[in-house]
Design a protein around this motif. Structure first.
Motif, short mmCIF file in Angstrom:
data_model
loop_
_atom_site.label_atom_id
_atom_site.label_comp_id
_atom_site.label_asym_id
_atom_site.label_seq_id
_atom_site.Cartn_x
_atom_site.Cartn_y
_atom_site.Cartn_z
N GLU A 494 -4.35 -30.67 4.36
CA GLU A 494 -3.34 -31.26 5.23
C GLU A 494 -2.09 -31.64 4.45
OE1 GLU A 494 -5.35 -34.48 7.10
OE2 GLU A 494 -6.39 -33.21 8.58
N LYS A 495 -2.26 -32.08 3.23
CA LYS A 495 -1.11 -32.43 2.39
C LYS A 495 -0.19 -31.22 2.18
CE LYS A 495 -0.07 -33.71 -2.38
NZ LYS A 495 -0.66 -34.07 -3.68
N LEU A 496 -0.78 -30.02 2.09
CA LEU A 496 0.00 -28.80 1.85
C LEU A 496 0.39 -28.12 3.15
CD1 LEU A 496 -2.02 -27.33 -1.16
CD2 LEU A 496 0.04 -28.74 -1.20
N GLY A 497 0.21 -28.80 4.30
CA GLY A 497 0.62 -28.24 5.57
C GLY A 497 -0.39 -27.30 6.19
N GLY A 498 -1.63 -27.36 5.75
CA GLY A 498 -2.67 -26.49 6.27
C GLY A 498 -3.78 -27.26 6.94
N ASN A 499 -4.96 -26.63 7.02
CA ASN A 499 -6.12 -27.27 7.62
C ASN A 499 -7.38 -26.63 7.10
OD1 ASN A 499 -7.02 -25.03 9.61
ND2 ASN A 499 -4.83 -25.30 10.08
N VAL A 500 -8.50 -27.23 7.41
CA VAL A 500 -9.80 -26.70 7.01
C VAL A 500 -10.71 -26.70 8.24
CG1 VAL A 500 -10.61 -28.97 6.29
CG2 VAL A 500 -11.74 -26.93 5.39
N ALA A 501 -11.54 -25.67 8.35
CA ALA A 501 -12.40 -25.55 9.53
C ALA A 501 -13.78 -25.04 9.10
CB ALA A 501 -11.77 -24.59 10.54
N TYR A 502 -14.76 -25.30 9.97
CA TYR A 502 -16.13 -24.85 9.73
C TYR A 502 -16.55 -23.92 10.86
CZ TYR A 502 -21.20 -24.79 9.94
OH TYR A 502 -22.52 -24.38 10.01
N ALA A 503 -17.32 -22.90 10.51
CA ALA A 503 -17.90 -22.01 11.52
C ALA A 503 -19.30 -21.61 11.07
CB ALA A 503 -17.02 -20.77 11.70
N ALA A 504 -20.23 -21.62 12.01
CA ALA A 504 -21.60 -21.20 11.71
C ALA A 504 -21.67 -19.67 11.66
CB ALA A 504 -22.56 -21.74 12.76
N ARG A 505 -22.50 -19.17 10.77
CA ARG A 505 -22.70 -17.72 10.65
C ARG A 505 -24.03 -17.33 11.29
NH1 ARG A 505 -22.41 -15.55 4.89
NH2 ARG A 505 -22.01 -13.59 6.00
N GLU A 506 -24.10 -16.12 11.75
CA GLU A 506 -25.33 -15.61 12.34
C GLU A 506 -25.99 -14.61 11.38
OE1 GLU A 506 -26.73 -16.70 14.93
OE2 GLU A 506 -25.11 -17.96 15.69
N PRO A 507 -27.28 -14.65 11.18
CA PRO A 507 -28.24 -15.52 11.89
C PRO A 507 -28.31 -16.92 11.30
CG PRO A 507 -29.42 -14.09 10.43
CD PRO A 507 -27.97 -13.69 10.29
N HIS A 508 -27.82 -17.08 10.06
CA HIS A 508 -27.83 -18.42 9.45
C HIS A 508 -26.76 -18.45 8.37
CE1 HIS A 508 -29.97 -16.58 6.04
NE2 HIS A 508 -30.79 -16.02 6.94
N GLY A 509 -26.39 -19.64 7.98
CA GLY A 509 -25.37 -19.79 6.96
C GLY A 509 -24.13 -20.48 7.50
N SER A 510 -23.13 -20.63 6.64
CA SER A 510 -21.91 -21.35 7.00
C SER A 510 -20.70 -20.61 6.45
CB SER A 510 -21.93 -22.77 6.43
OG SER A 510 -23.03 -23.51 6.92
N ALA A 511 -19.55 -20.87 7.07
CA ALA A 511 -18.27 -20.35 6.60
C ALA A 511 -17.24 -21.48 6.69
CB ALA A 511 -17.83 -19.14 7.41
N PHE A 512 -16.70 -21.90 5.55
CA PHE A 512 -15.65 -22.90 5.49
C PHE A 512 -14.34 -22.19 5.17
CE2 PHE A 512 -19.43 -25.38 4.90
CZ PHE A 512 -19.15 -26.60 5.52
N THR A 513 -13.28 -22.48 5.95
CA THR A 513 -12.01 -21.78 5.78
C THR A 513 -10.87 -22.79 5.60
OG1 THR A 513 -12.77 -19.98 7.20
CG2 THR A 513 -10.40 -20.13 6.79
N ILE A 514 -10.17 -22.66 4.47
CA ILE A 514 -8.93 -23.42 4.23
C ILE A 514 -7.77 -22.50 4.57
CG2 ILE A 514 -7.51 -24.67 2.58
CD1 ILE A 514 -10.01 -25.21 0.95
N THR A 515 -6.92 -22.92 5.51
CA THR A 515 -5.75 -22.12 5.89
C THR A 515 -4.50 -22.83 5.38
OG1 THR A 515 -6.86 -21.30 7.87
CG2 THR A 515 -4.46 -21.10 7.79
N LEU A 516 -3.71 -22.12 4.55
CA LEU A 516 -2.51 -22.69 3.94
C LEU A 516 -1.32 -21.77 4.19
CD1 LEU A 516 -3.96 -23.72 0.45
CD2 LEU A 516 -3.57 -25.22 2.41
N PRO A 517 -0.12 -22.33 4.30
CA PRO A 517 1.07 -21.47 4.39
C PRO A 517 1.31 -20.78 3.05
CG PRO A 517 1.73 -23.77 4.28
CD PRO A 517 0.24 -23.76 4.41
N SER A 518 1.72 -19.53 3.10
CA SER A 518 1.99 -18.81 1.85
C SER A 518 3.22 -19.39 1.18
CB SER A 518 2.22 -17.33 2.16
OG SER A 518 3.37 -17.16 2.98
N ALA A 519 3.42 -19.04 -0.07
CA ALA A 519 4.55 -19.58 -0.83
C ALA A 519 5.88 -19.23 -0.17
CB ALA A 519 4.51 -19.07 -2.27
N GLY A 520 6.00 -17.98 0.32
CA GLY A 520 7.24 -17.57 0.97
C GLY A 520 7.49 -18.36 2.25
N ALA A 521 6.46 -18.57 3.07
CA ALA A 521 6.61 -19.33 4.32
C ALA A 521 6.94 -20.78 4.04
CB ALA A 521 5.34 -19.21 5.16
#
Length: 526
Positions: A494-521
């Motif tokens: 959030e400090k860098l203008g992005g966010n983090v999210a969680y999503a469950a994977r099938e059949p099991h497992g997890s996926a954590f995603t940090i989304t950040l603006p690129s340097a150019g943006a």
């Protein structure tokens, strides 16, 4: 007016009877009937149209009866001149009655105008007095202004306001006198008569004009050298106050004005008490805030000192154990080498905890890094995987990185690596032996996704809502953890203008995603 009407009516009827008797006893050419106009004109003082009309009728009848009696007395001879005089007298009765009635109407109109002017003046004075009371939110000034303005409002000679917060405390007595703007304040017990008056129930203003029927009121009036007294209660919260105004005589309407003033003063006093309590609460809150800041500063200093003291020996231990694994101290049995690898992995966990604590302390205190530079996420992902590979090897987890394309963001290199390390370490801990963890860096348009995927146990649905809150995340449900790793990841994103999210994977497992603006943006926007 109502008290003087019977007296005036009796006088008018008495005079008209006297004039009638005189008219009966005089010759018919002696026009004594004209005297009947006197009582009719006098009735104007009573301001009663009905009385005037009754007198006119009575005068007309008396005029006819007296004329007839005078003719009988003259041996049944009615002189034409006398008859003419009787007719003129009858007309004069009607004229005087009409003029008297009109004069009464004008008098009533003038009285009404005077009364309206008096009421308007009183209302204006009342508004001015209430404005003076409401002009401050200081309780002491409200009380002083109330007693002074009440005295001027009802034109009294002396006023006192008795304020008592409880039966256990002596009352505060505010005094004001005519001709002085000063208000004195005393604190002592009331005189017995005043105390008895104060203890009486009731809130309405009461005018005491004839104290003979009230011995308590008489004693109070005698003590203040007054003939009349107005008393009214002013209420505010738990406090009770009584306002007493003394005078030789009060103007008409003083009770109504003082009652209205007391109601307005009660509101002003309640507002002042509330403002004072709010100020006191604000002071308490400020003191508590200062105390919390002091505690937070102490805790932060402790965390800084503890982290610094832990980081130095951990680093030394890592160097020594790594040198031993590299053969700096000679060949080691494979059993010892396994122990060293396990210890290095445990030290890495502790070092990660120390770094997380430091970051949380800095973020919470507003001292997080303000560094903004281009960071190559591909390189940082490689370094993160290299740093955590010993832990993955010990746990039997296959760790790999997928970051082939160039991807740069604006931020602090250390914080970004810490965010990736926290996600990867959590994934390793949540994955059973034989599983895999992948760290991906995926550029897309003006954003870059940092994705950590595992095929481990996943996160129970009931814990997902608080996953990124302080002490709400941590490791999977079966594990330990501080609950700060995912929280610090969210703060960095959030400090860098992005966010983090969680999503469950099938059949099991997890996926954590940090989304950040690129340097150019990030540069384009700002």
């Amino acid at each position: 007016r109502m008290k003087r009407l019977p007296a005036i009516a009796a006088l008018c009827y008495a005079l008209i009877v006297v004039a009638w008797i005189v008219d009966l006893l005089t010759p018919q050419l002696f026009v004594a009937a004209i005297l009947l106009n006197g009582p009719i004109a006098l009735s104007g003082l009573a301001l009663s149209t009905r009385l005037t009309a009754a007198l006119v009728i009575f005068a007309e009848i008396a005029n006819v009866v007296a004329g007839y009696v005078n003719g009988v007395q003259a041996h049944n001879h009615w002189d034409p001149i006398a008859i003419g005089d009787r007719i003129l007298s009858a007309a004069s009765f009607l004229l005087v009655g009409y003029l008297t009635t009109r004069a009464q109407e004008y008098a009533r109109d003038a009285g009404s105008a005077t009364e309206r002017a008096r009421i308007a003046t009183g209302e204006k004075t009342l508004r001015r007095a209430l404005e003076a009371v409401r002009s401050t939110l200081n309780v002491e000034l409200v009380l002083r202004t109330s007693v002074r303005e009440a005295l001027a409002l009802v034109e009294g000679d002396e006023a006192m306001l008795v304020v008592r917060s409880s039966q256990l405390h002596l009352p505060d007595i505010y005094r004001a006198t005519r001709g002085s703007r000063e208000v004195s304040v005393e604190r002592h017990s009331l005189e017995p008569a005043e105390a008895s008056l104060f203890a009486r129930p009731g809130n309405d203003a009461v005018l005491t004009v004839a104290p003979g029927d009230d011995p308590v009121a008489r004693m109070v009036l005698d003590a203040h050298h007054a003939a009349a007294m107005l008393s009214v209660r002013i209420t505010s919260g738990d406090a009770s106050a009584m306002l007493l105004v003394f005078a030789k005589q009060f103007p008409r309407g003083a009770e109504r004005l003082l009652q209205a003033f007391a109601e307005g003063a009660s509101v002003a006093l309640s507002q002042a008490w509330l403002f004072m309590q709010l100020g006191f609460r604000n002071e308490q809150i400020a003191a508590q805030k200062d105390a919390l800041e002091d505690r937070s500063r102490v805790i932060r200093d402790i965390v800084y000192a503890l982290a610094h003291d832990l980081r130095t020996p951990l680093t030394a231990q890592n160097v020594t154990m790594q040198q031993a694994l590299d053969g700096a101290y000679g060949p080691l049995p494979e059993q010892y080498r396994d122990v060293l690898r396990t210890t290095l992995a445990s030290n890495a966990d502790v070092r990660r905890l120390v770094e997380t604590l430091l970051l949380v302390a800095r973020f919470e205190s507003g001292e997080s890094s303000s560094l903004r530079e281009k960071v190559d996420l591909h390189r940082e992902a490689e370094r993160t995987v290299q740093e955590l590979r010993p832990i993955a090897d010990v746990r039997g987890v296959h760790l790999q990185v997928s970051a082939n394309d160039s991807a740069t963001v604006m931020g602090d290199q250390g914080e970004l690596r810490r965010a990736m390390a926290n996600l990867v370490a959590n994934a390793i801990e949540a994955t059973p032996s034989g599983g895999s963890v992948v760290l991906r860096v995926q550029p897309r348009e003006e954003q870059i996704d940092i994705v950590v995927e595992d095929d481990g146990y996943g996160v129970p649905e009931e814990r997902r809502a608080t996953l990124f809150q302080r002490f709400g995340g941590g490791v999977v449900s079966f594990g330990g953890g501080t609950g700060l790793g995912l929280y610090i990841v969210r703060l960095i994103a959030e400090k860098l203008g992005g966010n983090v999210a969680y999503a469950a994977r099938e059949p099991h497992g997890s996926a954590f995603t940090i989304t950040l603006p690129s340097a150019g943006a990030a540069v384009a926007h700002g």
